[in-house]
Scaffold this active site. Structure first.
Site, short mmCIF file in Angstrom:
data_model
loop_
_atom_site.label_atom_id
_atom_site.label_comp_id
_atom_site.label_asym_id
_atom_site.label_seq_id
_atom_site.Cartn_x
_atom_site.Cartn_y
_atom_site.Cartn_z
N ASP A 101 1.44 3.19 -5.11
CA ASP A 101 2.54 3.05 -4.17
C ASP A 101 2.10 1.95 -3.20
O ASP A 101 1.56 2.22 -2.14
CB ASP A 101 2.78 4.39 -3.45
CG ASP A 101 4.04 4.38 -2.62
OD1 ASP A 101 5.01 3.72 -3.02
OD2 ASP A 101 4.06 5.04 -1.56
N ALA A 161 -1.99 6.95 1.96
CA ALA A 161 -1.56 7.37 3.32
C ALA A 161 -0.11 6.97 3.58
O ALA A 161 0.31 5.91 3.14
CB ALA A 161 -2.47 6.73 4.37
N PRO A 162 0.66 7.80 4.28
CA PRO A 162 0.23 9.03 4.95
C PRO A 162 0.24 10.28 4.08
O PRO A 162 -0.03 11.37 4.58
CB PRO A 162 1.27 9.16 6.06
CG PRO A 162 2.50 8.50 5.52
CD PRO A 162 2.02 7.40 4.64
N GLY A 163 0.56 10.16 2.80
CA GLY A 163 0.36 11.30 1.91
C GLY A 163 1.64 11.98 1.41
O GLY A 163 1.56 13.01 0.75
N GLY A 164 2.79 11.40 1.68
CA GLY A 164 4.04 12.03 1.24
C GLY A 164 4.10 12.21 -0.27
O GLY A 164 4.47 13.28 -0.77
N CYS A 174 8.65 -0.07 -1.52
CA CYS A 174 9.89 0.25 -0.82
C CYS A 174 10.54 -1.02 -0.29
O CYS A 174 11.04 -1.07 0.82
CB CYS A 174 9.67 1.28 0.28
SG CYS A 174 8.39 0.82 1.45
N ASP A 224 -11.46 0.26 -1.44
CA ASP A 224 -10.46 -0.78 -1.61
C ASP A 224 -9.87 -0.58 -3.01
O ASP A 224 -10.59 -0.61 -4.02
CB ASP A 224 -11.14 -2.16 -1.50
CG ASP A 224 -10.11 -3.28 -1.55
OD1 ASP A 224 -9.06 -3.11 -2.23
OD2 ASP A 224 -10.34 -4.33 -0.92
C1 LIG Z 1 3.35 2.22 1.02
S1 LIG Z 1 1.96 2.84 1.78
C2 LIG Z 1 1.64 4.29 0.85
C3 LIG Z 1 2.52 5.45 1.18
C4 LIG Z 1 2.06 6.74 0.55
N1 LIG Z 1 1.91 6.62 -0.88
C5 LIG Z 1 2.99 7.90 0.85
O1 LIG Z 1 3.80 8.25 0.01
O2 LIG Z 1 2.88 8.46 1.94
C6 LIG Z 1 0.71 1.77 1.19
C7 LIG Z 1 -0.68 2.13 1.62
O3 LIG Z 1 -1.59 1.25 0.95
C8 LIG Z 1 -2.69 1.05 1.79
N2 LIG Z 1 -3.45 -0.14 1.34
C9 LIG Z 1 -3.44 -1.39 1.85
N3 LIG Z 1 -4.31 -2.16 1.19
C10 LIG Z 1 -4.89 -1.40 0.25
C11 LIG Z 1 -5.89 -1.62 -0.72
N4 LIG Z 1 -6.49 -2.82 -0.86
N5 LIG Z 1 -6.25 -0.58 -1.52
C12 LIG Z 1 -5.67 0.62 -1.41
N6 LIG Z 1 -4.71 0.89 -0.49
C13 LIG Z 1 -4.33 -0.10 0.32
C14 LIG Z 1 -2.06 0.90 3.15
O4 LIG Z 1 -3.02 1.13 4.17
C15 LIG Z 1 -0.97 1.96 3.09
O5 LIG Z 1 -1.41 3.16 3.65
#
Ligand SMILES: C[S@@+](CC[C@H](N)C(=O)[O-])C[C@H]1O[C@@H](n2cnc3c(N)ncnc32)[C@H](O)[C@@H]1O
Length: 462
Positions: free
Chosen positions: A315, A245-248, A369, A297
């Site tokens: 990511d 999320a958010p899916g970019g 990031c 998870d």
């Molecule tokens: C940097 S953001 C991802 C952005 C996304 N890849 C994009 O390009 O839009 C990291 C994401 O990892 C999720 N996250 C947090 N803990 C996590 C876990 N244990 N397993 C998988 N995802 C997790 C967060 O909720 C967040 O949405």
């Protein structure tokens, strides 16, 4: 003059067709958009309101940076990045200088938007002749054998989702969903990742949701595309976006190729809804069976799907430097800095899980990031130390060199005390190939304000 007026009318009508969230443009505004006099040009989209013109887009609201976070960054990054930190800091503290990328959506009609972008001085980041054609792995049709791969996949939705929390986006009708009802004999628009960027900090307006229509573009920090390019997704592959999320990046993957399966995983319910909405707004319904959402998870995902995927993107959740710097209160800043110390452990668990989910010979890309080496190189190093069948791959020649015109890269490692930091985007003379192989870092610099973005590619040995 009448030809010019005609052109402007066409431009204006295309603008309305696209559905920007903006009031009526004036003749003056269009003239302003088309001149390229300097960095402020892109910010001069104006609307008539009463007798005064006011800027409606482009300028970010003034926000104060959080002193606690800034002090922390100063201490850590002046050590880790040496002289690069001063210029990176200047960019991060000046939102007016930030650039924005416009990623086109190949599943919608993009011709009119391309014209508008070009007329405003945008150009493509990935011309077909260089990195995009080398790095994007798709072809325009889905072959029978690829469909067979999909049929045989444990994720074929006719056999059920990978876990019980799978959500299929509920997509409204649009051109492609009508055209592509049959999964057996369609051809998709040719995969190509097209991102338009402007030399100046010109923020293109975001597009309103229009029921029944796919959005034409997605606004993003162009450095976000680099992990996707590093993933090199090919048609027919099974891909996992572990933190989606958010899916970019999921959208960017879908611009690059026609995977047999893209599993977008996001455990946070609120963010998962956001993800589902993104997918719904950009992808045709005919892709519902191959782009799925899961809610696990990520740390345990690998154990449930051992060796299943050709490509996995991690990511990772990280201390997002750009946004953390603008924490809304000192308490929030303090809280985040505490959280920061816990992130490397979580990131290492996610990366290990990804290496379990990928098949032998497959590839994992790890990205963040943040500029923080403890969330970047150190995480990769920690995981590799205990994973003999995983090997880091060098991204310097493949990504940093061809794209150094746009991005400032640094392959440097933390322990240089500021002495051996190479100039951004130059061949790393003083950095050992060992550290270079652990990843590359995009450091925001004046004129190349993209990033921060760290990426590392790891292959699981056969
Ligand atoms: C940097 S953001 C991802 C952005 C996304 N890849 C994009 O390009 O839009 C990291 C994401 O990892 C999720 N996250 C947090 N803990 C996590 C876990 N244990 N397993 C998988 N995802 C997790 C967060 O909720 C967040 O949405």
């Amino acid at each position: 003059m009448s030809e010019l007026k005609l052109l402007i009318n066409q431009f204006y009508s295309a603008w309305r067709t696209i559905g920007f969230k903006r009031p009526k443009l004036t003749w003056t505004s269009l003239c302003s958009c088309n001149c390229h006099a300097g960095p402020e040009v892109g910010l001069k989209l104006r609307v008539k309101k009463g007798s005064s013109n006011k800027v409606i887009k482009g300028r970010k609201k003034e926000r104060a940076s959080c002193q606690q976070v800034l002090d922390h960054f100063d201490q850590q990054y002046s050590q880790e990045l040496g002289h690069l930190w001063a210029s990176a800091r200047a960019v991060l503290l000046d939102p007016h200088s930030w650039q924005y990328g416009v990623m086109l959506n190949r599943f919608s009609a993009v011709t009119d938007i391309t014209q508008i972008l070009r007329s405003q001085g945008f150009s493509t980041l990935l011309p077909q002749t260089d990195a995009s054609s080398l790095l994007c792995g798709g072809s325009s049709t889905v072959s029978n054998s690829e469909q067979q791969v999909e049929k045989d996949s444990p994720h074929d939705t006719s056999k059920g989702p990978p876990n019980d929390s799978h959500l299929l986006p509920n997509i409204t009708s649009h051109a492609f969903s009508q055209d592509l009802q049959s999964e057996t004999s369609y051809s998709l628009p040719h995969p190509s990742l097209q991102c338009y960027i402007h030399p100046y900090p010109h923020r293109f307006p975001s597009q309103a949701h229009r029921p029944g229509q796919l959005k034409q573009y997605y606004l993003l920090n162009a450095a976000s595309l680099l992990p996707v390019l590093a993933l090199q997704v090919r048609d027919g592959e099974k891909v996992l976006d572990l933190c989606s999320a958010p899916g970019g990046k999921a959208l960017a993957i879908m611009q690059c190729a026609n995977p047999a399966l893209l599993c977008c995983n996001e455990p946070d319910p609120h963010r998962r809804n956001w993800l589902a909405k993104t997918l719904e707004s950009f992808l045709p319904r005919s892709l519902n069976s191959r782009v799925i959402v899961s809610a696990q998870d990520g740390r345990s995902f690998g154990q449930t799907e051992v060796g299943t995927y050709d490509k996995v993107l991690v990511d990772a959740p990280c201390s997002n430097d750009r946004s953390w710097l603008y924490s809304c209160s000192s308490q929030q800043g303090e809280h985040r800095l505490k959280e920061r110390t816990r992130l490397p452990a979580l990131q290492a668990q996610l990366l290990r899980s990804a290496l379990t989910a990928v098949r032998p010979g497959g590839v994992v890309v790890y990205s963040t990031c943040t500029l923080s080496s403890s969330e970047n190189y150190s995480v990769v190093e920690t995981v590799l130390n205990n994973c003999p069948d995983a090997e880091p791959e060098d991204l310097w020649e493949e990504i940093a060199v061809p794209l150094s015109k746009y991005f400032a890269f640094s392959p440097a490692h933390a322990d240089h005390g500021g002495e051996t930091v190479p100039k951004p985007s130059l061949q790393p003379l003083n950095v050992s190939s060992y550290h270079q192989r652990h990843g590359i870092l995009v450091v925001p610099q004046p004129g190349k304000t993209w990033g921060p973005m760290f990426l590392s590619r790891i292959r699981r040995r056969k």
